[in-house]
Design an enzyme around this catalytic site. Structure first.
Site, PDB file in Angstrom:
ATOM      1  N   ASP A  13       0.811  -1.222   0.000  1.00 30.39           N
ATOM      2  CA  ASP A  13       0.000   0.000   0.000  1.00 30.39           C
ATOM      3  C   ASP A  13       0.845   1.272   0.000  1.00 30.39           C
ATOM      4  O   ASP A  13       0.446   2.303   0.546  1.00 30.39           O
ATOM      5  CB  ASP A  13      -0.972   0.015   1.198  1.00 30.39           C
ATOM      6  CG  ASP A  13      -1.895  -1.193   1.175  1.00 30.39           C
ATOM      7  OD1 ASP A  13      -2.267  -1.623   0.075  1.00 30.39           O
ATOM      8  OD2 ASP A  13      -2.243  -1.697   2.266  1.00 30.39           O
ATOM      9  N   LYS A  16       1.832   1.888  -5.135  1.00 30.06           N
ATOM     10  CA  LYS A  16       2.402   1.296  -6.361  1.00 30.06           C
ATOM     11  C   LYS A  16       1.487   1.520  -7.561  1.00 30.06           C
ATOM     12  O   LYS A  16       1.955   1.674  -8.690  1.00 30.06           O
ATOM     13  CB  LYS A  16       2.645  -0.208  -6.167  1.00 30.06           C
ATOM     14  CG  LYS A  16       3.641  -0.520  -5.065  1.00 30.06           C
ATOM     15  CD  LYS A  16       3.731  -2.003  -4.790  1.00 30.06           C
ATOM     16  CE  LYS A  16       2.474  -2.613  -4.245  1.00 30.06           C
ATOM     17  NZ  LYS A  16       2.070  -2.164  -2.905  1.00 30.06           N
ATOM     18  N   GLY A  40      -4.557  -4.446  -3.778  1.00 30.31           N
ATOM     19  CA  GLY A  40      -5.546  -3.431  -4.147  1.00 30.31           C
ATOM     20  C   GLY A  40      -4.759  -2.195  -4.537  1.00 30.31           C
ATOM     21  O   GLY A  40      -4.125  -1.571  -3.693  1.00 30.31           O
ATOM     22  N   HIS A  41      -4.723  -1.902  -5.827  1.00 36.60           N
ATOM     23  CA  HIS A  41      -3.924  -0.776  -6.334  1.00 36.60           C
ATOM     24  C   HIS A  41      -4.871   0.315  -6.839  1.00 36.60           C
ATOM     25  O   HIS A  41      -5.758   0.041  -7.646  1.00 36.60           O
ATOM     26  CB  HIS A  41      -2.986  -1.253  -7.455  1.00 36.60           C
ATOM     27  CG  HIS A  41      -1.940  -2.226  -6.967  1.00 36.60           C
ATOM     28  ND1 HIS A  41      -0.947  -2.721  -7.764  1.00 36.60           N
ATOM     29  CD2 HIS A  41      -1.738  -2.769  -5.734  1.00 36.60           C
ATOM     30  CE1 HIS A  41      -0.181  -3.545  -7.050  1.00 36.60           C
ATOM     31  NE2 HIS A  41      -0.648  -3.587  -5.827  1.00 36.60           N
ATOM     32  N   GLN A 222       1.988  -6.148  -3.014  1.00 38.35           N
ATOM     33  CA  GLN A 222       2.472  -6.203  -1.625  1.00 38.35           C
ATOM     34  C   GLN A 222       3.778  -5.400  -1.493  1.00 38.35           C
ATOM     35  O   GLN A 222       3.942  -4.437  -2.209  1.00 38.35           O
ATOM     36  CB  GLN A 222       2.666  -7.666  -1.162  1.00 38.35           C
ATOM     37  CG  GLN A 222       1.358  -8.442  -0.997  1.00 38.35           C
ATOM     38  CD  GLN A 222       0.797  -8.954  -2.304  1.00 38.35           C
ATOM     39  OE1 GLN A 222       1.457  -9.665  -3.033  1.00 38.35           O
ATOM     40  NE2 GLN A 222      -0.447  -8.628  -2.613  1.00 38.35           N
TER      41      GLN A 222
END
Ligand code: GDP
Ligand code: IMO
Ligand code: MG
Length: 436
Positions: A13, A16, A40-41, A222
Site C-alpha cells: 500500500d 504502487k 488493491g492498487h 504487496q
C-alpha cells in the site's frame, strides 16, 4: 530497451498503483508478476478512482498491453468482475492478457484460507482471506490448476477429482463446508469460456516486447517486508514481491532489468498481524490514518500506522537493488509539528542498525528516533521541489541519505498529475547519480 521493476519497499500500500500509472504513459507493456487479488492498487485520474486487484495499473492507457504474469495466482471470478468493471467504465480490455501458466485460486483455496485463520485465532496472520497461501501451496505441491486447464473440461475433471477428497477432509476438520466436484468443474469451465480470449503465453509476450525494443514495466504487489523469504515470517504473504520475483514471475532474466524503482510513502502502514516497531497507537497515528485514508483497498480493514522506519528501508534497498525511489503521500504529513524517523533499534539492551530476520527479534525492537521539524502548509499544489516548504525538503533529503539512492519522484496527492518530477528522464539506470 529495458525492463523496469516497480517494487514496494514497506508492507504494501505504498502507492504502487499511482507510480505504475504515472510511469506507464512512457512504456508499451505493464506486467503484474506475483500475488493475486490480495492486492488493491488505486489509480486516480481527474475525478475517477479505479481500484485494481489483478489487472495491471497501466490498463487505463489505450496503448498499453496489460499482462498478468506467470507468477500471479488468479481468482477468475475477480478477474471477470474487474474486466467487466473496466469495460463498463469505457476502458478497452481487449489487450489484457493472462498467463496460461498462472495458477488458479479455486473456491476451496479461499475457504481453506479463512478456516485456517479462524483456527489460528490469536496468532492469525491476518490474511486478506483471498486464498493466496493455499493456492501457492498447491502450486508448490504440484496439485494446482493453471489458467490453461480452464480450457479443457477433461483435465479439469481429472485434477479437481484428485484433490477434492483431501480438501473436503481438511475443511470438514475445520468445521467448513465441503465442495462438489461437478459444481467446481462446471464453474471452472465457465470461467475458461469467458476468459479464453485473454489466456496467452505471457513469457513470450514479454520477451517479444523486449526484443522489439519496447519498454516493459513490471508491477509488484504487496511489499518487501511481506516477502515470503525476506519478510518477517510467518507474518508475510506467500509470494516474492521483491524485485527478484519480477524475473521468476514475469519471465525475464536479471540482466534484462535496467531499473528498479522502489516505492515508499512518507510514513509507514501495515495491514494484518506482525511486528511493526514504529507503530503509533496514539492520536498522532489516528490523525495520519484519517488524513491518509488508511483503510485497506481489498478488505476495508483499518491500516496500522507508524513513523517512517529507515531500518527496513536500508534492507529493502539492498535486497531489491533499488536504483531510484518514488516517495508518495508527503502531503499527509502537513500540519504535524514534529516528524519522527526511525534510524535504529534497541533490542535486549543492544543497539541494532540492521533489520533482523527474525519476527521475534523485531517484536522486541524499541525504535531509536531522529526528530525533524514539520511544516504547516498544504502541499497538494506544489509541482517543483523548490516550492516545497524547507522542512519538507529537509525530511526528503534525510530519507534519501538513509536510502542511499535518489528519490526521483515525489507524490503530493492521489491524482496522476499531483507529482513532482525531480531531474526526471526516461528510465535508465541511475545509481550513483547525485541530484540537487
Ligand atoms: P498500492 O497497493 O501500493 O497501489 O497502494 P493503495 O492504492 O492500496 O494505497 C495507496 C492510497 O494512497 C490510494 O488510495 C492512493 O490513491 C493514495 N495515494 C497515492 N499517492 C498519494 C499521495 O501522494 N497523496 C495522497 N494523499 N494519496 C496518495
Ligand atoms: P498491495 O499490493 C498490504 C498482507 C495481509 C496479511 C499478509 C498475508 O495492495 O500493496 P495474504 O492474503 O497475502 O495471504 O495476507 O499480507 N497483504 C497486504 N498488505 N497491501 C497488500 O497488497 C497486501 N496483500 C497482502 O494483510 O498481513
Ligand atoms: Mg494496496
Amino acid at each position: 530497451m529495458p525492463a523496469t521493476v516497480i517494487v514496494g519497499l514497506q508492507w504494501g500500500d505504498e502507492g504502487k498503483g499511482k507510480t505504475t500509472d504515472f510511469l506507464a504513459e512512457q512504456v508499451a507493456m505493464v506486467v503484474r508478476y506475483q500475488g493475486g487479488d490480495n492486492a488493491g492498487h488505486t489509480v486516480v485520474t481527474g475525478d475517477e478512482v479505479f481500484k485494481l486487484h489483478l489487472v495491471p495499473s497501466g490498463v487505463l492507457y489505450p496503448h498499453i498491453t496489460s499482462v498478468i504474469g506467470t507468477g500471479v495466482v488468479v481468482n477468475p471470478a475477480t478477474l471477470i468482475t474487474e474486466l467487466d468493471m473496466l469495460s463498463g467504465r469505457g476502458i478497452d480490455v481487449s489487450r489484457v492478457r493472462v498467463s496460461r501458466s498462472a495458477h488458479v485460486i479455486m473456491p476451496y483455496h479461499v475457504a481453506l484460507d479463512r478456516a485456517n485463520e479462524a483456527r489460528l485465532a490469536g496468532s492469525k496472520v491476518g490474511t486478506t482471506g483471498r486464498g493466496i497461501g493455499p493456492a501457492y501451496g498447491d502450486r508448490a505441491w504440484r496439485i494446482g490448476l493453471r489458467m490453461e486447464d480452464l480450457l479443457d473440461r477433461e483435465v479439469l475433471r481429472t485434477r479437481i477429482s484428485q484433490v477434492i477428497p483431501d480438501k473436503n477432509l481438511l475443511l470438514g476438520n475445520m468445521g467448513a463446508e465441503a465442495f462438489s466436484v461437478d459444481a467446481l468443474v462446471d464453474q471452472a469451465a465457465a470461467w475458461g469460456d469467458r476468459l479464453a480470449a485473454h489466456i496467452d503465453d505471457a513469457t513470450w509476450l514479454v520477451q517479444a516486447a523486449l526484443a522489439r525494443g519496447e519498454h516493459v514495466l513490471l508491477e509488484g504487489a504487496q511489499g518487501t517486508l511481506l516477502d515470503l523469504d525476506h519478510g518477517s515470517y510467518p507474518y508475510v504473504t506467500s509470494s516474492n514481491p521483491v524485485a527478484g520475483g519480477a524475473c521468476t514471475g514475469g519471465g525475464i532474466g536479471p540482466l534484462q532489468v535496467d531499473e528498479v524503482m522502489g516505492v515508499m510513502k512518507a510514513y509507514a502502514t501495515r495491514v494484518g498481524s506482525g511486528p511493526f516497531p514504529t507503530e503509533l497507537t496514539d492520536a498522532i497515528g489516528l490523525g495520519i490514518a484519517e488524513r491518509g485514508h488508511e483503510v485497506g483497498t481489498t478488505t476495508g480493514r483499518p491500516r496500522r500506522v507508524g513513523w517512517f522506519d529507515a531500518v527496513p528501508l536500508r534492507y529493502a534497498v539492498a535486497v531489491n537493488s533499488v536504483s531510484s525511489i518514488m516517495l508518495n503521500k508527503l502531503d499527509i504529513l502537513s500540519g504535524l509539528p514534529t516528524l519522527r524517523l526511525g534510524v535504529g533499534y534497541e533490542v535486549d539492551g543492544r543497539r541494532l542498525d540492521h533489520w533482523p530476520s527474525s519476527a521475534q527479534a523485531i517484536e522486541r525492537a524499541v525504535p531509536i528516533y531522529e526528530d525533524f521539524p514539520g511544516w504547516e502548509e498544504p502541499i497538494h499544489a506544489v509541482r517543483s521541489l523548490a516550492d516545497l516548504p524547507e522542512n519538507a525538503r529537509r525530511y526528503l533529503t534525510a530519507l534519501e541519505d538513509l536510502a542511499g539512492v535518489p528519490i526521483v519522484l515525489v507524490s503530493v496527492g492521489p491524482e496522476r498529475t499531483q507529482t513532482i518530477e525531480r531531474a526526471w528522464r526516461p528510465m535508465r539506470h541511475r545509481s550513483g547519480v547525485a541530484l540537487s
